[in-house]
Every structure is written in structure tokens, then in C-alpha cells.
Write a protein that holds these residues in place. Sequence first.
Motif, mmCIF file in Angstrom:
data_model
loop_
_atom_site.group_PDB
_atom_site.id
_atom_site.type_symbol
_atom_site.label_atom_id
_atom_site.label_comp_id
_atom_site.label_asym_id
_atom_site.label_seq_id
_atom_site.Cartn_x
_atom_site.Cartn_y
_atom_site.Cartn_z
ATOM 1 N N PRO A 10 5.040 12.169 -0.188
ATOM 2 C CA PRO A 10 3.882 11.314 0.413
ATOM 3 C C PRO A 10 4.457 9.422 0.254
ATOM 4 C CG PRO A 10 3.820 12.397 -1.542
ATOM 5 C CD PRO A 10 5.034 12.558 -1.407
ATOM 6 N N GLU A 11 2.965 9.081 1.054
ATOM 7 C CA GLU A 11 3.378 7.903 0.962
ATOM 8 C C GLU A 11 2.844 7.174 -0.853
ATOM 9 O OE1 GLU A 11 -0.293 6.788 3.952
ATOM 10 O OE2 GLU A 11 1.601 6.792 5.678
ATOM 11 N N MET A 12 3.984 6.717 -0.424
ATOM 12 C CA MET A 12 4.101 5.858 -1.675
ATOM 13 C C MET A 12 4.030 4.276 -1.640
ATOM 14 S SD MET A 12 4.594 8.221 -4.770
ATOM 15 C CE MET A 12 6.321 9.164 -3.938
ATOM 16 N N VAL A 13 3.844 3.260 -2.976
ATOM 17 C CA VAL A 13 4.074 1.837 -2.622
ATOM 18 C C VAL A 13 5.560 1.840 -3.849
ATOM 19 C CG1 VAL A 13 3.585 -0.358 -3.525
ATOM 20 C CG2 VAL A 13 1.960 1.028 -2.295
ATOM 21 N N TYR A 14 6.929 1.654 -3.049
ATOM 22 C CA TYR A 14 7.854 0.993 -3.217
ATOM 23 C C TYR A 14 7.736 -0.223 -4.093
ATOM 24 C CZ TYR A 14 8.220 5.978 -2.338
ATOM 25 O OH TYR A 14 8.249 7.153 -1.816
ATOM 26 N N PRO A 57 -0.152 5.458 -5.107
ATOM 27 C CA PRO A 57 0.742 5.156 -6.260
ATOM 28 C C PRO A 57 1.928 4.957 -6.093
ATOM 29 C CG PRO A 57 0.318 7.790 -5.568
ATOM 30 C CD PRO A 57 -0.446 6.966 -4.170
ATOM 31 N N SER A 58 2.169 4.078 -7.174
ATOM 32 C CA SER A 58 3.182 3.517 -7.165
ATOM 33 C C SER A 58 4.776 3.985 -7.862
ATOM 34 C CB SER A 58 3.307 1.779 -7.467
ATOM 35 O OG SER A 58 2.398 1.897 -8.720
ATOM 36 N N VAL A 59 5.831 3.906 -7.419
ATOM 37 C CA VAL A 59 7.302 3.758 -8.147
ATOM 38 C C VAL A 59 7.936 2.389 -7.815
ATOM 39 C CG1 VAL A 59 9.108 4.943 -7.913
ATOM 40 C CG2 VAL A 59 7.600 6.022 -7.239
ATOM 41 N N TYR A 60 9.050 2.062 -9.473
ATOM 42 C CA TYR A 60 8.848 0.930 -9.562
ATOM 43 C C TYR A 60 10.425 1.789 -9.551
ATOM 44 C CZ TYR A 60 4.720 -1.567 -10.451
ATOM 45 O OH TYR A 60 3.545 -2.088 -10.207
ATOM 46 N N PRO A 98 4.189 1.830 2.758
ATOM 47 C CA PRO A 98 4.047 2.276 3.690
ATOM 48 C C PRO A 98 3.541 2.314 5.257
ATOM 49 C CG PRO A 98 2.603 3.232 1.795
ATOM 50 C CD PRO A 98 2.572 1.570 1.485
ATOM 51 N N ALA A 99 4.955 3.316 5.574
ATOM 52 C CA ALA A 99 4.552 2.325 6.834
ATOM 53 C C ALA A 99 3.115 1.890 7.729
ATOM 54 C CB ALA A 99 5.117 3.775 8.034
ATOM 55 N N GLY A 100 2.324 3.355 7.380
ATOM 56 C CA GLY A 100 0.854 2.796 7.733
ATOM 57 C C GLY A 100 -0.431 1.849 6.394
#
Length: 746
Positions: free
Chosen positions: A106-110, A72-75, A62-64
Motif C-alpha cells: 500500500p501507499e506509505m511514506v518511506y 503510515p511511515s517506514v524508516y 507516495p506517487a499520489g
Amino acid sequence: MKGSLMRAYHKREFHARCCVTLLFLLSLAILFLIPAYQTCAAQPGMEELKYRKDLVLQVLLPAGYDPAREYPSVYFIPQDGCKAQGYMEEGVPERLRSLEAAGQIPEMVYVFVELDKDQDPAGQIASAIAAVEEKYSVVREASRRGVIGTGAGGSLAFWLGYGMADGKIAAEPAWFSAIASHDGDFTSDRNPYLDSCGRVYDHLKDPLASFGADTGWLSEYYTYLDCNAQNSLTWAEGGSADLAALYRTGGMVSEDSLPAWDYNVFTYAILPEAHYGTWIDRLEESLGGFAVHFGLAPGLGEAETETEYQVQETVVSGEDRMIDLMGPWHFITADAWAAEDPGVSANDIDEIAGAEWNSWDIVTPGLGWWTADFAPCMDNNANYVGYAWYVREFEVPEEFDLSGLQLEAGMVDEADEVYLNGVRIGQTGIQEEGGSYDGTNPWDEERVYPIPDGLLQTGTNLVCVRMCNGSGGGGWYAGPIRIRALQDAGADPAKTLQRFYTTSFAADSLKGLEIEYRVYLPEGYYESELRYPVVYMLHGYGSTGKSFEISGVPEVLDEGIASGQIPPCIVIFPSDGHPQKASWWSGAYADMLNRDLVSQVDSTLRTVDSREYRFLAGESMGGGGAYLNALEHPELYGGVLDIYGALRFTGALKTFLSMDADGLRKFRHYIICGNHDMYCFDLDHIEMGKHLNELQVPHVFEIDNGEHSSSFYLPRLKEGFAYLLAGLEPVDGTDDAASARTETEE
């Protein structure tokens, strides 16, 4: 001299080779001496995570990004099943950044995964998850992990998401609980994992295919599926369309029951290319569903909405005198009242006097059909079937003129009876006081009840409305709700605007029965001698032609014609004349339409008497009727706009699927249905879409978010009419031009 130069050259070459060898050995040493992973910048906002030597991940934070938070994470599974670089080249990270910055997700890790097709994908994804969760601040639970892909990656996302490594579905999410495929390749030989992993359809068929199967496990997951209707893979056996039908079938308890899944468990879309765009354009849909599943956003239909209304001031005298009754009322279903007080007769007005109705739920009628959260006593059932009470006290000023009054109760789906100060003043569909609904389905009739003189009193008064919903959606859905001076019926208000009016004729096919129909004429009709294309729009079960007026179809047509999107046209909204409004537009009622009404309209309005200028449209029963009559009368009609048509009940589906390409190419086909149609008519339309694609018949096909209601079709109506009427401008009104036949452009 020459020898010296050669010796110097070879010496330098030897030193260079030594340097290269030393550098190579040094890099190998570093590879084995450093920790199992390392990060380095790949591009702004991205980090490359190397895990051992055979797995590379591109991680978008996320930018911040705050290491003190857990995300949460999305693969993202590679679209070719192997290289993640394709996602970088298509600009997926930039799209994610844009959606995040706009607050649409929302902010998530990709995590963009690179896979080796010669290794077990399950083992690789397990290693990838371990690497990410060791390095980054993410939620370390399957309930907050999602997997997504396009092409072969869409198929593998399903395979990994459901934990199909052992050939079975994981009853509880192991790696992921949110799964999405965008235009996935579930069937072709371009999918490198098809041989080793098998078809997703085959894995899901047994758990989902049988009515009444134990499919409660699916609610542990959120599943999203979309595809381009022009992609041949969509319609391949075991492809996206078949998977969608499999889920929808698995969500039914019986063939005609309501689907068990809601939008927050499974949703899908099959879209025309013009609407689909690219799969990247659909990321907001899939990731929005992920956010709901992760608990980061309200689900579809769960967001709080407020419908604005304004209570008018009381007018105490004159022809305009009025008491506005919009606003809060007390509400209870008869079932809930009987459960609270087992000794009560919950349909008897006399019981109201002794009831503690002030403690009932508080609702605002007249603002739309019931929703799941309309009132707690309905137990989240928007389609409650049975009886219910609305009760309200109101004040009448001392100076109010009490003579010559009527109570206007708007629109109720389906039947009602109204009591003022304990006396019944009117009913629609409930003949006996406290009796049963008579099945006439008068949901589209305006309620206006005269008030006997002397019944309304100054001071406090009590009004009680007992209503019944017999099937499907229900409620006191429209106003106005008020007491006002008696109104002179006079001329039909619809006829004050001559471009939209109601008329009738005696139908020979129905033994002279008077058939009512509404007429829509385009702007400028009376100022010209032009002849226009005509569309007959057929209503659904239990409705009349007025239903389209209630939904605002004439206004939509005005907008479309004014903008130039729709060519000027005449639209006819007939009522079927059936006692229960349930003709299915078949038998004698079909003869009324095709023989009597078409002749009546052509003889009284400036139409073009040609199949190329005459079309059928309809919703639900009317959609099924539109196809039934068009297919049986290709000499009359040139196309169909099918809105979640009930083709299975009219017999039109069987006829449609039996027709060859030449027969179907006689028509323009525009087919739309909601992906959560309460009668699962989308299943029939998937069969139609497959048939049209196999035969390569031109058409428009769309299944998208929506239910069995006007809120689904109204936003799509302009495009549907534009497709039917493309190239058909009004023609000169001479006899020769009126009978001219124009070849339909394929």
C-alpha cells in the motif's frame, strides 16, 4: 611590466578570496536564519529533509501523495549504520515505487535515515520522527510506524524497534511497532553499534527463552526476519538463525506444544542463495507484513478464498444413476452442541431428531481440511480435536431407482460413522455406534458404504455424519460425496496406468507381514531397457504410502521429468505396516526397508544397484526416518530429501549432530521446513543447518513460509528431486552397467 602583472594578479586573487569568504559567511547566516528544516528535491519522487546540521533524511512520498490523508511511515536504517546513500545506489526507492504501482504494497511514506555513529542512535531517531511528522501527513502513532534495515541496519532496526535504549524491551511500542531485518549483521565487528548497543540476541534472550514465559507483549509488534543461508553471519552465535530459534522457542508453552505466534506477529525465512536473490527482492514480504500489521491488508490465511465445485445433476436410472451431495451441510462440534444444550448426549444419533440442527453453522465439506474460519462453533481453532456432526436433508425424485446403491463419503481425517435416515450404514475407525475413535488413524482411506435396500426413500431423506479428529489438522477434506449405483470393485484403478500402481510383498523382517508399496515409473519405462535411479519416499506418522498419492506427488514428478528439471527416476512409496502407522521407520521396520524392500525393488524393477543411485526422502516421521536409515546405512543410500523431518523422535538428530564432515559429505542433503511448523521441527533443522555450515558440507537448506502440510512441500518437490538426482541419468540396462558405481559430484 612583470611587476604590474603580478600586482594585478594578487589584486584579483584578493577579491576572489573575499568573495569566497562572503559566500561562506552568507551560507552560515542562512543556515541559522531559516527554519529548523527545509526540503529540496534530491531525485524524482524524493525529498531531502535537513534537520539542523547533523541529520539528513531522504523522504520518498507516495506517487499520489495527498496532504489531506495520513500515511503510515517506514524508516530505513543505513546498512552500514551511517549513510543512507547505499539504499539509493541499490535502487531501493525504485523498487518501492514498482511494488506500490503494482499494488503489492500500500501507499506509505518511506524515510531513509542518515546517522552519526558517534551520537546516540535513539536520540537521532527520535529527532528524525519529529521532523518527519512536523513536515508530512503521516500517522503520529507507533502503531503505524515501521523500521527496517539490512546489514548493520537490520540489527539497529531491532534495537530501535523494541526500544532497547535502556537495556530492556519496551512492553508497548514507543517508536515503532513493525520491525524487519533483511540479512542483518547482528554479530560482526563491522557493525558500528555493537559495542554501544549490545547484541540483540542478548537483549531478547531472557524475555523469550523460557517456556511459558510471559511473552504477550510481543503480540504488540510485528517482527520479520530473513537471511541468506549461504551468509556465514546467518549461522554466527547470536545471528539471524539463533534469533529465529529464540522467537520460535518463546512461542511455545512446552517443548512439544504448538507455537503461540502466528504469521502476523512473527515470521522468518532462511533461504538458499538461489531463492534469496538480494535482500531487495524480499521487500514485498516484509512490507506486506507491515501492511497487515497496520491494518491495510488481510493477514496470511485471512484473505477470502473460494474453492470451486460443481454439483452434478441427478441421474435417476441405469448404472450411472447418482445423487450429488456436495454443497452446503449443517455442522456443529460435539463440544459446542453440549454447551448449547447441557442435557444432550452429543454423540447419540437419536438426539439429532430433536435437535435444531437447521440453526447450526453452514459449511461445505469435501473441499479441504478445516481452517480457522471453517465454522464459528470451532472458535477459530483449525486443529480442533474431538467429535463433530455434519447433517443434511436431500430429496430423492419419485422416478429414482432405489436398488443397489452405495454412499461415497470421500476422505475424512480421521474417523467417521455415517447414518442414513437414522440407521448406521458404515464406519471407519469408530467400531461401536456412537462410540469412541479406535486410534487406527484411517485418514487416507476412501469411504464407500453400501446402502441397505429399502432404507433410501423417495422424497426427503436425512444423512448424518459423525466424525472425529484425534490430533493435528482434521476435517472432511475430500470428496466425492454422493449416492450412486453400486460399483464393481474390479481391478485397482491405479493399475490402469501401469506407471503408477500398488503392490505388496511378504517382509521377512516383520515375520512375513504383507507390506504394501506404491510404484512410480517414469514415462518410457516399458519402452526401454534403461536402469534408473530410485528414491524411497517415506510417509509420516499415522499415514501410509497413499498419502503421497492423495497429495498429488506422482503428478508433480511427471511435470518435473517432462520439463527436464528432474532426471527420469523410479520412486517407491512404502507403507510401514505398523498397526498404528507409527513405526518411526526404526527397529524391525528399518530392517524391512533396508533389507527386504530394497532387495524386492532391485529384483523386480530396473534400478541401478548402487548407493549413488539410491536415495531416501520423507516427510515428518518419514523425514526423520530417512535420515535415521541413511546415516546408519551409508553403503545403501547417497542422499536425503528431508521434508520437515521429525528427527528428534527418531534419534537421527543426535546422530547427525555428532557426525564429522567426512561422514556427512557422503550424502547429498536437501533440507526444507516451514517456518510455522506446528511441531516446531524447524528448530531441529536450524541446528542441522548450523552444523552443516560449520563443517562446510555442501547442502541446500530452506525455511520459509509454510506449515506442516503438503501445501508447503509440493511446490519445492521438483527442486529437491533435481538436487538429489543431479547428473544421474538412466544407464544402459546391461549387467555391467547396472552394477557400475558412479562417483557423486560434490
